[in-house]
Design a protein around this motif. Sequence first.
Motif, PDB file in Angstrom:
ATOM      1  N   ILE A  18     -10.551  -3.722  -0.242  1.00 40.06           N
ATOM      2  CA  ILE A  18      -9.145  -3.896  -0.647  1.00 40.06           C
ATOM      3  C   ILE A  18      -8.799  -2.930  -1.774  1.00 40.06           C
ATOM      4  O   ILE A  18      -7.755  -2.267  -1.760  1.00 40.06           O
ATOM      5  CB  ILE A  18      -8.889  -5.355  -1.083  1.00 40.06           C
ATOM      6  CG1 ILE A  18      -9.072  -6.308   0.099  1.00 40.06           C
ATOM      7  CG2 ILE A  18      -7.482  -5.500  -1.660  1.00 40.06           C
ATOM      8  CD1 ILE A  18      -9.052  -7.771  -0.290  1.00 40.06           C
ATOM      9  N   LEU A  19      -9.697  -2.848  -2.752  1.00 38.62           N
ATOM     10  CA  LEU A  19      -9.462  -1.931  -3.875  1.00 38.62           C
ATOM     11  C   LEU A  19      -9.398  -0.482  -3.407  1.00 38.62           C
ATOM     12  O   LEU A  19      -8.548   0.300  -3.854  1.00 38.62           O
ATOM     13  CB  LEU A  19     -10.569  -2.098  -4.925  1.00 38.62           C
ATOM     14  CG  LEU A  19     -10.597  -3.434  -5.684  1.00 38.62           C
ATOM     15  CD1 LEU A  19     -11.821  -3.505  -6.581  1.00 38.62           C
ATOM     16  CD2 LEU A  19      -9.333  -3.614  -6.509  1.00 38.62           C
ATOM     17  N   GLY A  20     -10.291  -0.120  -2.476  1.00 42.18           N
ATOM     18  CA  GLY A  20     -10.286   1.239  -1.952  1.00 42.18           C
ATOM     19  C   GLY A  20      -9.011   1.555  -1.200  1.00 42.18           C
ATOM     20  O   GLY A  20      -8.514   2.694  -1.242  1.00 42.18           O
ATOM     21  N   ALA A  21      -8.461   0.541  -0.502  1.00 44.78           N
ATOM     22  CA  ALA A  21      -7.238   0.753   0.272  1.00 44.78           C
ATOM     23  C   ALA A  21      -6.042   1.056  -0.613  1.00 44.78           C
ATOM     24  O   ALA A  21      -5.083   1.699  -0.181  1.00 44.78           O
ATOM     25  CB  ALA A  21      -6.959  -0.473   1.137  1.00 44.78           C
ATOM     26  N   VAL A  22      -6.094   0.585  -1.860  1.00 42.22           N
ATOM     27  CA  VAL A  22      -4.966   0.812  -2.783  1.00 42.22           C
ATOM     28  C   VAL A  22      -5.319   1.866  -3.828  1.00 42.22           C
ATOM     29  O   VAL A  22      -4.638   1.987  -4.858  1.00 42.22           O
ATOM     30  CB  VAL A  22      -4.547  -0.508  -3.464  1.00 42.22           C
ATOM     31  CG1 VAL A  22      -4.014  -1.480  -2.438  1.00 42.22           C
ATOM     32  CG2 VAL A  22      -5.711  -1.119  -4.246  1.00 42.22           C
ATOM     33  N   SER A 147      -1.431  -4.106  -1.457  1.00 47.32           N
ATOM     34  CA  SER A 147      -0.766  -2.819  -1.652  1.00 47.32           C
ATOM     35  C   SER A 147       0.666  -2.996  -2.148  1.00 47.32           C
ATOM     36  O   SER A 147       1.179  -2.171  -2.921  1.00 47.32           O
ATOM     37  CB  SER A 147      -0.779  -2.008  -0.349  1.00 47.32           C
ATOM     38  OG  SER A 147       0.102  -2.568   0.618  1.00 47.32           O
ATOM     39  N   THR A 148       1.320  -4.049  -1.708  1.00 45.62           N
ATOM     40  CA  THR A 148       2.695  -4.292  -2.159  1.00 45.62           C
ATOM     41  C   THR A 148       2.732  -4.734  -3.619  1.00 45.62           C
ATOM     42  O   THR A 148       3.724  -4.528  -4.313  1.00 45.62           O
ATOM     43  CB  THR A 148       3.371  -5.366  -1.285  1.00 45.62           C
ATOM     44  OG1 THR A 148       2.660  -6.605  -1.417  1.00 45.62           O
ATOM     45  CG2 THR A 148       3.364  -4.951   0.180  1.00 45.62           C
ATOM     46  N   LYS A 149       1.643  -5.350  -4.084  1.00 46.72           N
ATOM     47  CA  LYS A 149       1.596  -5.847  -5.462  1.00 46.72           C
ATOM     48  C   LYS A 149       1.075  -4.795  -6.440  1.00 46.72           C
ATOM     49  O   LYS A 149       1.469  -4.775  -7.605  1.00 46.72           O
ATOM     50  CB  LYS A 149       0.704  -7.090  -5.541  1.00 46.72           C
ATOM     51  CG  LYS A 149       1.120  -8.230  -4.624  1.00 46.72           C
ATOM     52  CD  LYS A 149       0.083  -9.344  -4.637  1.00 46.72           C
ATOM     53  CE  LYS A 149       0.433 -10.456  -3.646  1.00 46.72           C
ATOM     54  NZ  LYS A 149      -0.604 -11.513  -3.591  1.00 46.72           N
ATOM     55  N   MET A 150       0.182  -3.909  -5.953  1.00 37.29           N
ATOM     56  CA  MET A 150      -0.513  -2.995  -6.855  1.00 37.29           C
ATOM     57  C   MET A 150      -0.026  -1.549  -6.757  1.00 37.29           C
ATOM     58  O   MET A 150      -0.175  -0.780  -7.693  1.00 37.29           O
ATOM     59  CB  MET A 150      -2.024  -3.045  -6.576  1.00 37.29           C
ATOM     60  CG  MET A 150      -2.626  -4.430  -6.738  1.00 37.29           C
ATOM     61  SD  MET A 150      -4.356  -4.525  -6.169  1.00 37.29           S
ATOM     62  CE  MET A 150      -5.174  -3.476  -7.363  1.00 37.29           C
ATOM     63  N   VAL A 151       0.519  -1.171  -5.592  1.00 37.90           N
ATOM     64  CA  VAL A 151       0.903   0.223  -5.389  1.00 37.90           C
ATOM     65  C   VAL A 151       2.405   0.376  -5.162  1.00 37.90           C
ATOM     66  O   VAL A 151       3.099   1.080  -5.892  1.00 37.90           O
ATOM     67  CB  VAL A 151       0.129   0.844  -4.199  1.00 37.90           C
ATOM     68  CG1 VAL A 151       0.533   2.299  -4.017  1.00 37.90           C
ATOM     69  CG2 VAL A 151      -1.377   0.729  -4.425  1.00 37.90           C
ATOM     70  N   GLY A 152       2.903  -0.293  -4.112  1.00 40.30           N
ATOM     71  CA  GLY A 152       4.320  -0.178  -3.796  1.00 40.30           C
ATOM     72  C   GLY A 152       4.678   1.103  -3.086  1.00 40.30           C
ATOM     73  O   GLY A 152       5.860   1.462  -3.005  1.00 40.30           O
ATOM     74  N   ASP A 153       3.668   1.807  -2.550  1.00 45.14           N
ATOM     75  CA  ASP A 153       3.886   3.046  -1.808  1.00 45.14           C
ATOM     76  C   ASP A 153       4.170   2.710  -0.347  1.00 45.14           C
ATOM     77  O   ASP A 153       3.338   2.108   0.327  1.00 45.14           O
ATOM     78  CB  ASP A 153       2.659   3.946  -1.920  1.00 45.14           C
ATOM     79  CG  ASP A 153       2.914   5.341  -1.353  1.00 45.14           C
ATOM     80  OD1 ASP A 153       3.608   5.442  -0.325  1.00 45.14           O
ATOM     81  OD2 ASP A 153       2.411   6.316  -1.936  1.00 45.14           O
ATOM     82  N   TYR A 157       1.587   1.382   2.687  1.00 46.34           N
ATOM     83  CA  TYR A 157       1.878   0.090   3.301  1.00 46.34           C
ATOM     84  C   TYR A 157       1.951   0.205   4.825  1.00 46.34           C
ATOM     85  O   TYR A 157       1.374  -0.616   5.550  1.00 46.34           O
ATOM     86  CB  TYR A 157       3.190  -0.456   2.747  1.00 46.34           C
ATOM     87  CG  TYR A 157       3.628  -1.768   3.350  1.00 46.34           C
ATOM     88  CD1 TYR A 157       3.050  -2.972   2.964  1.00 46.34           C
ATOM     89  CD2 TYR A 157       4.632  -1.803   4.328  1.00 46.34           C
ATOM     90  CE1 TYR A 157       3.454  -4.177   3.516  1.00 46.34           C
ATOM     91  CE2 TYR A 157       5.048  -2.999   4.880  1.00 46.34           C
ATOM     92  CZ  TYR A 157       4.451  -4.187   4.477  1.00 46.34           C
ATOM     93  OH  TYR A 157       4.840  -5.374   5.031  1.00 46.34           O
ATOM     94  N   GLN A 158       2.627   1.225   5.323  1.00 50.31           N
ATOM     95  CA  GLN A 158       2.768   1.406   6.765  1.00 50.31           C
ATOM     96  C   GLN A 158       1.427   1.735   7.422  1.00 50.31           C
ATOM     97  O   GLN A 158       1.128   1.251   8.511  1.00 50.31           O
ATOM     98  CB  GLN A 158       3.785   2.511   7.053  1.00 50.31           C
ATOM     99  CG  GLN A 158       5.215   2.132   6.692  1.00 50.31           C
ATOM    100  CD  GLN A 158       6.191   3.271   6.886  1.00 50.31           C
ATOM    101  OE1 GLN A 158       5.787   4.437   7.024  1.00 50.31           O
ATOM    102  NE2 GLN A 158       7.481   2.960   6.900  1.00 50.31           N
ATOM    103  N   MET A 159       0.625   2.532   6.752  1.00 48.21           N
ATOM    104  CA  MET A 159      -0.685   2.883   7.279  1.00 48.21           C
ATOM    105  C   MET A 159      -1.576   1.642   7.373  1.00 48.21           C
ATOM    106  O   MET A 159      -2.261   1.421   8.375  1.00 48.21           O
ATOM    107  CB  MET A 159      -1.351   3.934   6.394  1.00 48.21           C
ATOM    108  CG  MET A 159      -2.742   4.353   6.867  1.00 48.21           C
ATOM    109  SD  MET A 159      -3.540   5.471   5.697  1.00 48.21           S
ATOM    110  CE  MET A 159      -3.789   4.354   4.287  1.00 48.21           C
ATOM    111  N   GLU A 164      -3.862  -3.236  10.283  1.00 46.84           N
ATOM    112  CA  GLU A 164      -3.823  -4.691  10.438  1.00 46.84           C
ATOM    113  C   GLU A 164      -3.530  -5.074  11.882  1.00 46.84           C
ATOM    114  O   GLU A 164      -4.125  -6.011  12.426  1.00 46.84           O
ATOM    115  CB  GLU A 164      -2.753  -5.292   9.516  1.00 46.84           C
ATOM    116  CG  GLU A 164      -2.633  -6.805   9.653  1.00 46.84           C
ATOM    117  CD  GLU A 164      -1.461  -7.377   8.874  1.00 46.84           C
ATOM    118  OE1 GLU A 164      -1.187  -8.583   9.007  1.00 46.84           O
ATOM    119  OE2 GLU A 164      -0.802  -6.615   8.137  1.00 46.84           O
ATOM    120  N   ALA A 165      -2.614  -4.359  12.527  1.00 46.69           N
ATOM    121  CA  ALA A 165      -2.274  -4.647  13.922  1.00 46.69           C
ATOM    122  C   ALA A 165      -3.478  -4.447  14.828  1.00 46.69           C
ATOM    123  O   ALA A 165      -3.718  -5.234  15.755  1.00 46.69           O
ATOM    124  CB  ALA A 165      -1.111  -3.761  14.369  1.00 46.69           C
TER     125      ALA A 165
END
Length: 204
Positions: A18-22, A147-153, A157-159, A164-165
Motif C-alpha cells: 500500500i505504501l509503495g502504491a502511494v 491513495s485518495t487520503k495520502m496522495v490525491g493524484d 488513483y485511476q491506475m 483493483e478491477a
Amino acid sequence: MAFPNALVATELAAVNQILGAVGQAAVTTLDQTNPDVSLAFDTLMEVNREVQAEGWSFNTETEYPVTPDTNNEILIPANVLLMDLSDLPENRGIEVVRRDGKLYNKIDHTYTWTEQIKCDIVWLFEFADLPTPFQDYITTRASVQASTKMVGDTSVYQMLQQKEALSRANVMEYECNQGNYSFFGFPRGSNFYSSYQPYKTLAR
C-alpha cells in the motif's frame, strides 16, 4: 534475531504494498506511531472487514449448529460478521437480530433460547488466513482508498482502480471455481446438477 509470525509478516507485506502504491518507502515493522503506516494498516483492516462481509464460499457456513450458554442465551462471537437463522422448517415463524452482542428473537421478544438452533454464518478471518486472491484484492482496494487520503493524484488513483478491477475479476474466478455454482443454484452446499462435459462422448 526475532522473526515476525505469519500474521504479522503477511500484514506487513500488504502495508508495504500500500505504501509503495502511494510512493512511500517500505517499513520493517508495523509501527503505529508512524502516521503513514497507521493509515495504511487501518485502511487494510477496514477493507478486509468490508470484503469479507460480502460473504464468500471460504467464510460462509450454512446450517451451523449454535447452542445456548448456561443462561439460555446465544452470545455472538466477535469474529462473526453475519448470523441468521437457516431456511429450515423448524425455523419458520422465528425472526432474529443482533442486540447487545446476543441473538434476539423478535417474534417472542426474548433473548432466551431453550434448544440448539441452526444458523447461516459469515465469519471474519485474519488477513493471513485468507485465500491469496482475496489478500491481493483487499490490498489493492486498500491502496486505492489510501491513495485518495495520502496522495490525491488522479492519475495514480485511476491506475490503482484498474488494478483493483483485475484483482476483483481474479476473486470472482476463484469464487466460481471454489463454490461450484451452476445455473441451477447452490442448494445448501449440494449441487446435484452435473453439466455436460465433451470428453464423456469418448467414453461411450
